[in-house]
Design an enzyme around this catalytic site. Structure first.
Site: not given
Length: 760
Positions: A481-482
């Site tokens: 998700d980063c």
């Protein structure tokens, strides 16, 4: 006074390495140049926190704010909205502009936003014990460090004398014993009132034998607990075959979730080597203080499985107790054997690989401290041990409640990518172009450019080229998700004039990021954190931690899956010819996963934020990618109905961290809504198009956010809003700024109809 230092020069310490001149590095230095007014202002904040510490247990990151105040270029008084009235476009615009004029002052020259990422109470003790055992406590920590660490521990002692797993939690044996030991090693005497109160709590609970397994490990390292009282963590497990066809390979630690793997790796080395502090008068005294009975009378075999009821979140299944008993019996044969020596050597190879490929930051604070200890045990004069020392400071943060150890070396990339999306969504790109230009630069220099060296399979690593990390490029671990939020931010900036925000990140590097994201999708259609899932949930039966849930494998999560779906969709619009069919299939599989995780009441459980309001935003946002709204989607309608049913009278939401622990929605006991929960809920309702059905809940949420805003443009720090492993909470100091700006910006664009706002 303490001064925040960003991106400290690599030339300032001979053992410090960096890939990008320490971009994003966060440290605090004590300086003697403070004016009398500065000292007085800080003392007021410190005394204020101490006075109200049992009412407001979370610091507000005020020291950073004081230091940043001089950078303010304009002030706008945020408006208030009368109860029952709809916010106007002008009011909403003034609110987000006021917020941004404040929030841009916190941004650093390298483009990132720093902030407190503390909260857990068990992190700093491990570091203090390591520094004491290795003989460098007094050289690494100045008297000022020790004073602020002591202040922090005093401030977070509960009324009953104990300390929690985290700053807002009830007392636990894990938190209390380790905090007690820390206070003693930092210089507090046994008659100190805080120490006496903690010791009484420990004795009332049966003594330190009732601490969790991680706590037993640290006490054994210090020499105040017997290694015979620990369930084994044999290093020989790293010599087992890892191939799945062997069967036993599915339980190989190389298949564990990386945070779990990278803790038990050095822990097994220390256990196998019986790395123990040389006895000192202080350790002898502590050993006599931790137990209500004499140390010589303790039944260490019985102590192995003792755990205080306050700590027991994940009880041992019977099969696990049988496994530990078997290994306990075998330990006498393994100690000192040729097999043990081979296993220890293998562990050190893996530890050095982790250290080198994170520039000695390490994946997290627990393995940071243990890896450092391992390097010292291997060779006290080694370069590896010396390289660990300057990176200690990357984990230390100072606020008005004292000095703490953070849950990472910061959340720099994570917060910066969110901030970019919030600013562009609010239609503020041109007014805050310089802010975005600096953020763009940070995104650029923080992207991982290469995979780790060598055969990744041999080192149990996933590809990372093109990914974005959670914090800094020097840290370097790739996260789904980063990477996805970094990609979304980069694509949002690419839509703007490069004269305003700087040149776009090259296409090839964007493609590399997409490649990482696609590689992390699991068989169930969801996305896990750092690596795709490598084994099966049944492995959780050997989770030995007692206090954390679901740590053995890397599971799929709604929040990560939603972010990856949205990033792939945004990428597909800009690059429609790149891996088109693969991306389409990936999104479709992701949608099925999101729907499969929705509960009958319409909610989703949030794993990394508190909790159902957090997950609702991601669930609704994922479905919105497929043009699903409350008008055409049962799932969206159910999600919104759930959210609206939890709305408070003041228009906001107020969810307690207890939701994360119990997996059922819990309301905060106070009447006042939580601005972060409220912003998440508003973003969810906007994503689902609920304003087209009934805008009143959204008007109430926007009004609540605007009326909660401080005169400075900041928002108040309220209850803790981050979580990991179900049971431990963590601070995200920037959330109180980012998400209200984002939510109000989108509300203005979609509900109030302002054409300048963007629906990112």
């Amino acid at each position: 006074m303490w001064k925040f230092v960003s991106s400290g020069s690599s030339g300032s310490h001979p053992w410090l390495r960096s890939l990008n001149d320490n971009a994003g590095r966060q440290t605090w230095e004590y300086v003697e140049t403070a004016t009398p007014k500065e000292k007085a202002d800080i003392e007021i904040l410190q005394n204020g926190f101490t006075h109200f510490r049992h009412q407001q247990r979370h610091s507000a990151d005020e020291l950073l704010r004081i230091q940043s105040a001089s950078k303010r270029r304009a002030t706008i008084s945020p408006p208030k909205v009368a109860q029952g009235k709809q916010p106007t476009d002008a009011q909403c615009n003034e609110s987000v502009r006021s917020a941004m004029y404040f929030y841009e002052t916190l941004q650093q020259d390298d483009g990132h936003w720093p902030g407190d990422y503390g909260g857990p109470m068990f992190l700093m003790p491990g570091l203090i014990i390591t520094l004491y055992v290795t003989g460098c406590l007094d050289t690494v920590l100045s008297i000022h460090h020790k004073h602020e660490m002591t202040r922090y521990l005093h401030n977070h002692q509960n009324k009953d004398g104990g300390f929690g797993l985290h700053i807002e939690g009830p007392s636990t044996m894990f938190g209390t014993v380790l905090s007690y030991v820390s206070l003693r090693l930092l210089g507090s005497g046994p008659e100190d009132a805080v120490v006496e109160h903690a010791r009484a709590w420990i004795h009332k609970g049966g003594g330190a034998t009732y601490i969790t397994s991680w706590g037993k490990f640290w006490l054994a390292v210090l020499g105040v607990y017997s290694w015979d009282g620990m369930n084994p963590t044999p290093p020989e497990m790293w010599l087992l075959p890892c191939a799945s066809w062997t069967g036993i390979g599915l339980a190989h630690p190389g298949r564990y979730w990386c945070h779990c793997r990278m803790v038990y790796l050095p822990m097994s080395y220390v256990y196998g080597k019986r790395g123990t502090c040389k006895e000192t008068p202080l350790t002898a005294a502590i050993r006599g203080e931790l137990y209500p009975q004499s140390y010589s009378s303790i039944d260490w075999n019985a102590a192995r499985n003792q755990c205080a009821k306050e700590d027991l979140y994940y009880p041992h299944p019977k099969v696990q107790d049988a496994l530990w008993w078997s290994l306990y019996q075998a330990e006498g044969l393994l100690k000192g054997s040729w097999l043990r020596k081979k296993a220890l050597a293998e562990c050190m190879k893996l530890i050095h690989y982790e250290d080198e490929n994170t520039r000695y930051v390490c994946i997290g604070p627990v393995n940071k401290a243990i890896n450092m200890l391992c390097c010292w045990l291997e060779d006290p004069e080694s370069e590896a041990f010396k390289r660990h020392i300057p990176r200690v400071y990357d984990f230390l943060w100072v606020a008005e409640d004292g000095m703490k150890m953070q849950g990472y070396n910061g959340s720099q990339l994570w917060d910066t990518s969110f901030a970019v999306q919030a600013i562009t969504a609010a239609g503020l790109a041109h007014e805050f172009g310089d802010c975005l230009r600096k953020a763009h630069s940070y995104l650029d220099v923080s992207q991982v450019r290469e995979d780790c060296p060598g055969d990744l399979t041999r080192w149990y690593r996933h590809i990372s080229k093109g990914a974005w990390p959670f914090s800094t490029r020097d840290h370097g671990w790739p996260i789904s998700d980063c990477s996805a939020d970094g990609l979304k931010a980069a694509l949002a900036l690419a839509e703007l004039d490069d004269k305003l925000v700087g040149p776009a990140i090259p296409d090839e590097r964007i493609y590399d990021c997409v490649n990482v994201i696609l590689s992390l999708q699991n068989a169930d259609g969801g996305w896990s954190t750092y690596e795709s899932t490598r084994s099966y949930p049944i492995l959780e039966m050997i989770n030995p931690s007692e206090t954390f849930g679901d740590i053995l494998i890397d599971y799929s999560y709604v929040e990560l899956s939603s972010t990856c779906i949205a990033a792939l969709a945004k990428f597909g619009k800009k690059y429609p010819g790149h891996r088109t069919e693969e991306i389409s299939t990936s999104k479709t599989r992701g949608r099925k996963y999101i729907l499969s995780m929705q509960r009958p009441d319409g909610s989703w459980y949030g794993n990394w934020g508190v909790c159902f309001t957090y997950a609702a935003w991601f669930g609704c946002d994922a479905l919105a990618v497929f043009q699903e709204t409350v008008e055409n989607s049962t799932a969206q309608s159910k999600a919104c109905d759930f959210l609206v049913s939890k709305q408070c009278k003041d228009g906001g939401w107020a969810e307690s961290y207890l939701s994360s622990q119990t997996k059922e929605y819990h309301q905060l006991p106070e009447e006042t809504s939580h601005v972060v929960n409220t912003a998440w809920a508003l973003l969810a309702l906007l994503a689902a198009g609920y304003h087209k059905k009934d805008r009143r809940p959204l008007d109430g949420a926007a009004r609540c956010l605007m009326n909660s805003q401080l005169s400075s443009g900041d928002w108040p720090q309220q209850h803790i809003s981050g979580v990991f492993n179900r049971n431990c909470m963590i601070t995200y100091a920037n959330y109180r700024n980012i998400f209200p700006i984002w939510a109000l910006g989108k509300y203005r664009a979609l509900v109030l109809g302002n054409a300048n706002g963007q629906a990112h």
